[in-house]
Design a protein around this motif. Structure first.
Motif, PDB file in Angstrom:
ATOM      1  N   ASN A   1     -10.303  -0.244   5.548  1.00  0.00           N
ATOM      2  CA  ASN A   1      -9.278   0.444   4.772  1.00  0.00           C
ATOM      3  C   ASN A   1      -8.396  -0.503   3.959  1.00  0.00           C
ATOM      4  OD1 ASN A   1     -10.033   3.053   5.597  1.00  0.00           O
ATOM      5  ND2 ASN A   1      -8.869   2.862   7.488  1.00  0.00           N
ATOM      6  N   LEU A   2      -8.750  -1.782   3.918  1.00  0.00           N
ATOM      7  CA  LEU A   2      -7.979  -2.760   3.158  1.00  0.00           C
ATOM      8  C   LEU A   2      -8.665  -3.077   1.837  1.00  0.00           C
ATOM      9  CD1 LEU A   2      -6.947  -5.272   5.976  1.00  0.00           C
ATOM     10  CD2 LEU A   2      -5.678  -3.296   5.100  1.00  0.00           C
ATOM     11  N   THR A   3      -7.860  -3.406   0.844  1.00  0.00           N
ATOM     12  CA  THR A   3      -8.391  -3.771  -0.471  1.00  0.00           C
ATOM     13  C   THR A   3      -8.472  -5.289  -0.590  1.00  0.00           C
ATOM     14  OG1 THR A   3      -6.210  -3.937  -1.511  1.00  0.00           O
ATOM     15  CG2 THR A   3      -7.249  -1.751  -1.436  1.00  0.00           C
ATOM     16  N   ASP A   4      -9.146  -5.753  -1.617  1.00  0.00           N
ATOM     17  CA  ASP A   4      -9.205  -7.194  -1.879  1.00  0.00           C
ATOM     18  C   ASP A   4      -7.803  -7.751  -2.123  1.00  0.00           C
ATOM     19  OD1 ASP A   4     -11.937  -7.171  -1.618  1.00  0.00           O
ATOM     20  OD2 ASP A   4     -12.346  -7.075  -3.773  1.00  0.00           O
ATOM     21  N   GLU A   5      -6.958  -6.953  -2.767  1.00  0.00           N
ATOM     22  CA  GLU A   5      -5.582  -7.395  -3.006  1.00  0.00           C
ATOM     23  C   GLU A   5      -4.832  -7.575  -1.682  1.00  0.00           C
ATOM     24  OE1 GLU A   5      -1.481  -6.012  -5.365  1.00  0.00           O
ATOM     25  OE2 GLU A   5      -3.167  -4.629  -5.165  1.00  0.00           O
ATOM     26  N   ASP A   6      -5.036  -6.638  -0.760  1.00  0.00           N
ATOM     27  CA  ASP A   6      -4.406  -6.762   0.555  1.00  0.00           C
ATOM     28  C   ASP A   6      -4.808  -8.064   1.228  1.00  0.00           C
ATOM     29  OD1 ASP A   6      -3.411  -4.176   0.213  1.00  0.00           O
ATOM     30  OD2 ASP A   6      -5.090  -3.250   1.292  1.00  0.00           O
TER      31      ASP A   6
ATOM     32  N   GLU B   1     -11.672  -4.158   8.487  1.00  0.00           N
ATOM     33  CA  GLU B   1     -11.022  -4.218   7.173  1.00  0.00           C
ATOM     34  C   GLU B   1     -11.474  -3.088   6.253  1.00  0.00           C
ATOM     35  OE1 GLU B   1     -12.087  -8.115   5.846  1.00  0.00           O
ATOM     36  OE2 GLU B   1     -10.711  -9.142   7.232  1.00  0.00           O
TER      37      GLU B   1
ATOM     38  N   ARG C   1       0.785  -1.233   0.000  1.00  0.00           N
ATOM     39  CA  ARG C   1       0.000   0.000   0.000  1.00  0.00           C
ATOM     40  C   ARG C   1       0.817   1.283   0.000  1.00  0.00           C
ATOM     41  NH1 ARG C   1      -5.300  -0.522   1.651  1.00  0.00           N
ATOM     42  NH2 ARG C   1      -5.376   1.738   1.322  1.00  0.00           N
TER      43      ARG C   1
END
Length: 370
Positions: A332-337, A330, A172
């Motif tokens: 602030n997290l993306t699917d990629e994260d 979660e 990130r």
């Protein structure tokens, strides 16, 4: 209750299992009377904890430990300040007298929270062989390097969880500059630092990682100053493992976020999303590395009440028993994260990645990613 907690006393990682009560000579002024195989009625059981200098409201491991005792008390129908309580330490000098106070007051189990309490709990345990004590975040041996029969040692694989949040930071960071702010430099916090750095480098080998220590777990002002310097130098994500000092990192990040800067903090020990909140439904907390100190305290307290005090044992909890993980928040997290976290979590639990704990292990690890 988590399955890993229900089966902990049957399958724990115990380096040495010794008698729970030491010798039959009583040279103590108090302490619990329940020995191995002897249960205590809940209404008669007393368990107390001594906080580290961060205090009961540090929003970190002291608070998590107290929440574990509160959950234990609620589950057993116990009365706060009668069956379970805490003593807060304002300085390192208060560790030993506070532990002695719990022993004198005939607590069946006395907890020392934090590795800084190692010397104090060793002294109190060896001088009060019938007392039952437990410590979080370190292993306490006697002068000859042998386990002490009346101390239970609760440890975690913090480096594994730190690796996962390092993966997130590496993915990130928009500046390819991330930071680590530690409390007191030592073997324990080095696990957080080196695990984090390894995770960052696994997904972003070119990332720069700045490391600074506050030299105190209870100095948020100094931690804020360190965070200010890091952010000013282009760091956009800081992972802290600094106890109450870490609140200074959040303060600095929130101030900057309100001015429009795109910066983040990674919390530690418990879900610290709330510590990063500002404005409406916004938080500078990217994620947190969570270790379940609360549930470990709860289960060991219950085991002791039931006559199964793990004196002389080392209990180590990690990813494979869900005692270490990233926070449930979660937003602030993306699917990629999340996908990357699951991928690396699987590799770690399968033994395909050995996460470094020390500086030397980290240098060896770097050879595999550069």
């Amino acid at each position: 209750m988590k399955k890993w907690l229900q089966t902990l006393t049957l399958s724990t990682v115990a380096v040495l299992a010794l008698s729970a009560c030491g010798s039959g000579d009583d040279n103590s002024s108090g302490g619990g009377e329940a020995g191995e195989g002897e249960s205590t009625e809940p209404s008669e059981f007393k368990v107390g904890m001594v906080t580290d200098v961060g205090g009961i409201d540090d929003k970190s491991f002291n608070q998590s430990a107290w929440e574990g005792l509160q959950a234990f008390g609620e589950e057993q129908g116990l009365e706060e300040n009668t069956n379970f309580s805490y003593l807060q330490s304002g300085s390192l000098d208060e560790f030993e007298p506070n532990l002695r106070q719990l022993v004198r007051d005939n607590y069946d189990l006395s907890w020392g929270i934090g590795f800084l309490m190692e010397d104090a709990i060793r002294t109190v345990a060896t001088q009060n062989e019938d007392a039952q004590l437990a410590i979080v975040d370190t292993v306490v041996n006697d002068a000859d390097g042998n386990p002490i029969p009346n101390i239970a040692n609760i440890t975690f694989k913090e480096h594994e969880g730190s690796f996962l949040v390092g993966v997130i930071a590496g993915l990130r960071s928009e500046t390819d500059k991330v930071g680590f702010v530690g409390g007191v430099e030592g073997e324990l916090i080095k696990k957080f630092e080196n695990g984090f750095k390894a995770g960052v480098k696994s997904v972003n080998p070119d990332a720069e990682i700045e490391v600074q220590y506050v030299a105190d777990f209870n100095d948020p002002t100094k931690a804020q100053q360190i965070a200010n310097t890091m952010y000013s130098n282009g760091t956009d994500i800081i992972y802290h493992s600094a106890g109450d000092s870490g609140n200074g990192v959040f303060t600095e990040a929130i101030n900057r976020a309100r001015n429009g800067e795109n910066i983040w903090v990674i919390g530690v020990d418990r879900d610290q999303y709330a510590e990063g909140e500002y404005g409406t439904d916004e938080s500078v907390t990217l994620t947190s590395m969570v270790k379940r100190t609360d549930q470990a305290v709860q289960i060991v307290s219950e085991d002791t009440m039931n006559g199964n005090f793990p004196g002389g044992e080392i209990l180590e909890f990690g990813l494979d028993d869900s005692a270490i993980d990233i926070a449930e928040s979660e937003q602030n997290l993306t699917d990629e994260d999340l996908s990357a976290v699951e991928d690396y979590k699987g590799q770690i639990t399968a033994g395909e990645i050995e996460v470094p704990k020390t500086d030397e292990e980290y240098e060896t690890f770097l050879e595999t990613v550069e």
